[in-house]
Design a protein around this motif. Sequence first.
Motif: not given
Ligand code: FE
Length: 187
Positions: A18, A21, A50-51, A127, A133
Amino acid sequence: MERDKALSIVKPHLTEKRYIHTIGVMETAVDLAKKYGYDEKKAELAAIFHDYAKYRPENEMKSIIIEQKMPKELLDFHPELWHAPVGSYLVKTEVGIEDVDILNAITYHTTGRPNMTLLEKIIFIADYIEPNRNFPGVEQVRDLVKTNLDGAILQSLKNTIIYLTKKNATIYPDTLYTYNYFIKMKE
Ligand code: FE
Ligand code: DGI
Ligand code: FE
């Protein structure tokens, strides 16, 4: 806040994957901010955080949603959606970020919303398309974003809605409202 400081704050809250990411979202968001004329430092900060709440226990997120009077409807939908609004709240209260544009970009990064601001759009699509991704159709969205930011968001929403319907998952109303908003904008 400087980038390295922000990254050092967020890192312990994320898994290694994460965090990678998050770096991808950060770099993509800065590129998009350059391209579409937005404050690069604000885009960078919103992306980094954001996460932030992605790995908070569900019961903690649930309590925050109730106590902070967030839409109760959230509790009727998948807990995966909770980290966005809860993250915004925690970034404000734990990290001390008060910039409403950044906080809104975090709140709406999963579902979008009608009338999204430029920063909300940048974080939403960064995102989705960041280099790590590999959703089906992501390449088409990466191409679209070069010429048409709204078109790219609409395509990503279509992909997400198709993905959710294939899984027999419920779709949060904001996701559909956002989809309708971008469809109507084309008319
Ligand atoms: Fe995200
Ligand atoms: O947190 P990330 O994984 O980086 O990305 P995200 O915040 O966009 O969350 C993606 C997840 O959220 C993905 O599993 C699909 C899910 N999702 C997005 N919109 C909806 C949704 N899930 C439900 N149930 N309903 C939605 O409207
Ligand atoms: Fe997320």
